[in-house]
Design a protein around this motif. Structure first.
Motif, short mmCIF file in Angstrom:
data_model
loop_
_atom_site.label_atom_id
_atom_site.label_comp_id
_atom_site.label_asym_id
_atom_site.label_seq_id
_atom_site.Cartn_x
_atom_site.Cartn_y
_atom_site.Cartn_z
N GLU A 85 0.16 4.59 -2.16
CA GLU A 85 -0.01 5.92 -1.57
C GLU A 85 0.95 6.93 -2.21
OE1 GLU A 85 -1.65 5.00 2.90
OE2 GLU A 85 0.47 4.82 2.48
N GLN B 263 -3.81 5.04 -7.36
CA GLN B 263 -4.77 4.69 -6.31
C GLN B 263 -6.19 5.11 -6.70
OE1 GLN B 263 -3.92 6.15 -2.38
NE2 GLN B 263 -5.30 4.65 -1.50
N GLY C 43 -8.41 4.39 0.08
CA GLY C 43 -7.51 4.44 1.23
C GLY C 43 -8.08 3.80 2.48
N HIS D 251 0.82 -1.22 0.00
CA HIS D 251 0.00 0.00 0.00
C HIS D 251 0.85 1.27 0.00
CE1 HIS D 251 0.67 0.87 4.30
NE2 HIS D 251 0.79 -0.45 4.40
N TRP E 111 -8.01 0.89 3.83
CA TRP E 111 -7.34 -0.40 3.66
C TRP E 111 -8.01 -1.50 4.48
CZ3 TRP E 111 -4.24 0.30 -0.25
CH2 TRP E 111 -3.65 1.56 -0.44
#
Lengths: 625, 104
Positions: free
Chosen positions: A277, A283, A329, A273, A331
């Protein structure tokens, strides 16, 4: 504890070895015992290590087991290292636990099959590879597991290889995922070239310290890894293989094509991730692809006739939700949905498989109906699974996980109302196609009488999964109701928390909307498929339905764009262009042989003459020297 | 005593050799082929003798006696083969015996 961790993937691999070597000489009981118990031991070890992990968190919240050095060459030294952190813990729990239940189910389901040993061998190999994938500490070991599960997927889709269609489906799945895998390995090379290491943790640290936000290299790396994830997780534009993959046995669809392997892409993105980011564009693309896929697949699911294909499209759609969560985002919300989805979708496939089993290989939902009374256990478990998939408010796990994703799609930093709206529309379609299945299969008039009744070994795993499909949601409750955060707290050390940006509207409003949408979808399915069935048949005849049935025509476009030109070229180039050179060599050799064999006429005087001429030549040369 | 120049002697040996060679090439009868080989053998032996007399050494003649022995052995084997050949194929024509040719 550390060595126990290594045993988790080793046990199924051991089972695979035993079954592959002497499976043909073992009795059915022995095969079933080896296949299920090897995974069962993994479940036990997972539970022990998991409990130990939760009760006394190890230093840094990770357990690392370095088994041995894999190879060391030219500046690249790789070891077989397993790394257990919260993320991989969730995955190994789901893989071993659901894998074990499905193995138990298969003991009965596959009982009449001649490839019994082969089936369990492949399944064990799959569980082992998948565990390697999620426990791997470096990208190459992860890639090994990644390819291992791809291989098992291929082998199990084409398990009934005597039907050419199954072989075709298997090849299609293999080739399309291979497109993504190629992108992924290039991405791994890219990372290696820059950081000279393949250790995931090290890579992430160095990437965040050396690459700026939105730097082109980070974007490329994230894009290439995303390619691998798209192929494996059947997301747009590589989603076409999953519906065809239903050619495999139902337990395979439950384990590989619903619960575990297809979510490997989600795991990969969550694991790396940091890269995503660093590449906000990619993303955002993840979120957009997720939203688009969940809609496309949801609409396709509405038009399918085959019970398993509906579930396949629904899997694509649900993984779309996970991608949406990862993209905005959120996660841990994505991983949460993965876990809940694994429970209810495995359940739906097992229950669907049991229906197909009971109806003697009948796949068409329009030839089913009224099974509610005849197959009560299957009906209730299927209903629970469907409610969870349709996110029936409050009581099902699916509601909590999907609601969280929808909430974050609106409120998270990368979220926006469009993603939320897509997710909401998707939720509406989901509950509609799910209850379309329930109403068509279990309600209405009896069309086909069930001929077999599934045994206890098939029903018990379904009941257990149904239980988890209901209660798994309670470990993570939204702020507005209870505010339990066990799951996201567990994942906190691995995955960053969501930063909410637009939080003006209270969360409970969103839950109300999502709940209403889900219920109205169910109601519409009820009106449409139970009360006014004539509407169904007119819809089935329509061109839109045909278009959706074909999965938005992706297969045709790909055939036109890629397959047909390639086939055309292959046909034109049947006598390979490069072969011209090699076949010319061969022809020259043949001609030389012909010429020389004329001289071999068996006449001794001819030989003597050749001899004399040769001597004269040599003498001339030597005298002149 | 008239001495014949060594060139003439060698030329004579070469002529003898050529005669044998031509016989070998043109004759089809195996017995004649064997005889031609004998002639070539003897021409080679003659070169030894010539060389021995040129350098006034006996080695040349010693070597020729060795060669005679070898030739005797060779002729006996050769004649035995010819007998067998005639026995098997009822012919002495070397060209008829071409069973070993490459057939393609």
């Amino acid at each position: 504890m550390t060595i126990l961790l290594a045993l988790i993937p080793i046990m199924p691999l051991l089972g695979f070895l035993i079954l592959a070597c002497c499976g043909s000489r073992m009795s059915k009981q022995m095969i079933a015992f080896t296949g299920a118990v090897s995974v069962g031991i993994s479940v036990l070890i997972t539970l022990i290590t998991g409990l130990a992990f939760l009760v006394t968190p190890p230093a840094g919240n990770v357990v690392v087991v370095n088994l041995w050095q894999w190879f060391s060459t030219g500046g690249l030294a790789l070891s077989i290292v397993f790394r257990l952190d919260a993320l991989s813990l969730v995955f190994i729990f789901v893989i071993t636990f659901i894998g074990f239940l499905i193995h138990v189910y298969s003991i009965d389901f596959m009982a009449g099959d001649e490839g019994y040993a082969r089936f369990f061998a492949y399944m064990n190999l799959f569980v082992g590879s998948m565990l390697i994938l999620v426990l791997a500490d470096n990208l190459l070991l992860l890639y090994l597991g990644w390819e291992g599960v791809g291989l098992c997927s291929y082998l199990l889709i084409g398990f009934w290889y005597r039907e050419p269609v199954n072989g075709y489906a298997a090849r299609k799945a293999f080739i399309i995922t291979r497109i993504g895998d190629t992108a992924m390995i290039i991405g791994i090379f890219l990372l290696f070239v820059h950081f000279h290491t393949l250790d995931i943790q090290l890579l992430m640290q160095q990437a965040s310290s050396e690459w700026g936000n939105g730097s082109p290299l980070a974007t490329w790396a994230a894009l290439l890894l995303l390619g691998g994830a798209l192929g494996k997780s059947a997301q747009l534009p590589l989603q076409t293989w999953l519906p065809d993959a239903m050619a495999g046995p139902s337990p395979v669809s439950a384990l590989i094509h619903a619960a575990t392997m297809v979510t490997a892409g989600v795991y990969l993105i969550a694991r790396t991730h940091v890269l995503f980011e660093l590449a906000p564009a990619i993303q955002t693309a993840v979120a957009a692809i997720g939203a688009l896929t969940l809609l496309l697949a949801g609409f396709s699911a509405l038009a399918q006739h085959d019970l398993k294909r509906v579930l396949a499209y629904s899997t694509i759609s649900q993984i779309g939700y996970m991608f949406l969560a990862l993209g905005v985002g959120a996660w841990s919300a994505g991983i949460f949905h993965f876990m809940v989805h694994a429970f209810f979708k495995a359940l739906l496939f097992l229950a669907g498989g049991a229906v197909i089993f009971a109806l003697n290989e009948e796949h068409d939902i329009f030839k089913m109906g009224g099974l509610r009374k005849k197959l009560p256990v299957i009906f209730w478990t299927f209903l629970i699974g469907s409610s969870s998939l349709a996110a029936l408010p409050l009581i099902t796990a699916g509601f909590y996980s999907k609601d969280q994703i929808l909430w974050f799609a609106w409120s998270a930093g990368n979220g926006n109302p469009w993603l939320w709206a897509a997710g909401l529309l998707g939720a509406f379609i989901t509950s509609m196609y799910t209850f379309r299945l329930v109403f068509l299969v279990f309600f209405g008039d009896m069309v086909t009488m069930p001929e077999h009744h599934p045994g206890r070994l098939m029903l018990i795993p379904m009941i257990i999964l149904a239980f988890f499909s209901l209660i798994a949601g309670f470990i993570e409750l939204p702020e507005s109701m209870g505010h339990v955060q066990w799951f996201s707290k567990l994942l906190d050390p691995v995955l960053p928390a969501v930063n909410t940006a637009h939080g003006r509207i209270p969360e409970s409003f969103f839950q109300l909307v999502a709940g209403t949408i889900s219920l109205s979808g169910i109601y519409l399915a009820y009106r449409f498929y139970l009360k006014q069935p004539y509407l169904t048949s007119s819809f089935n005849e329509s061109r839109i339905s045909k278009f959706l049935y074909k999965g938005w025509g992706f297969d045709r476009v790909y055939d036109l764009l890629f397959v047909n030109p390639l086939v055309w070229f292959a046909v034109r180039n049947k006598n390979d262009f490069i072969d011209l050179f090699t076949s010319a060599l061969a022809r020259a050799a043949f001609y030389g042989n012909y010429l020389l064999s004329i001289t071999q006429n068996g006449r001794i005087r001819w030989y003597v003459m050749a001899f004399v001429i040769g001597i004269v030549f040599m003498l001339t040369i030597f005298i002149n020297l | 005593m008239v001495t014949i120049p060594v060139e003439i002697q060698l030329l004579f040996a070469a002529l003898l050799f050529l005669m044998g060679l031509i016989g070998l090439l043109v004759r089809r009868n195996v017995i004649f082929i064997l005889m031609s080989i004998e002639i070539m053998f003897n021409s080679a032996g003659m070169v030894f003798v010539i060389a021995g007399s040129y350098w006034a050494q006996v080695d040349g003649q010693v070597m020729f006696i060795f060669m005679l022995t070898v030739t005797a052995a060779e002729v006996s084997v050769g004649l035995a083969l010819i007998l067998q050949m005639f026995h098997h194929f009822k012919t002495l024509d070397a060209d008829k015996l071409s069973n070993l040719k490459d057939t393609n």
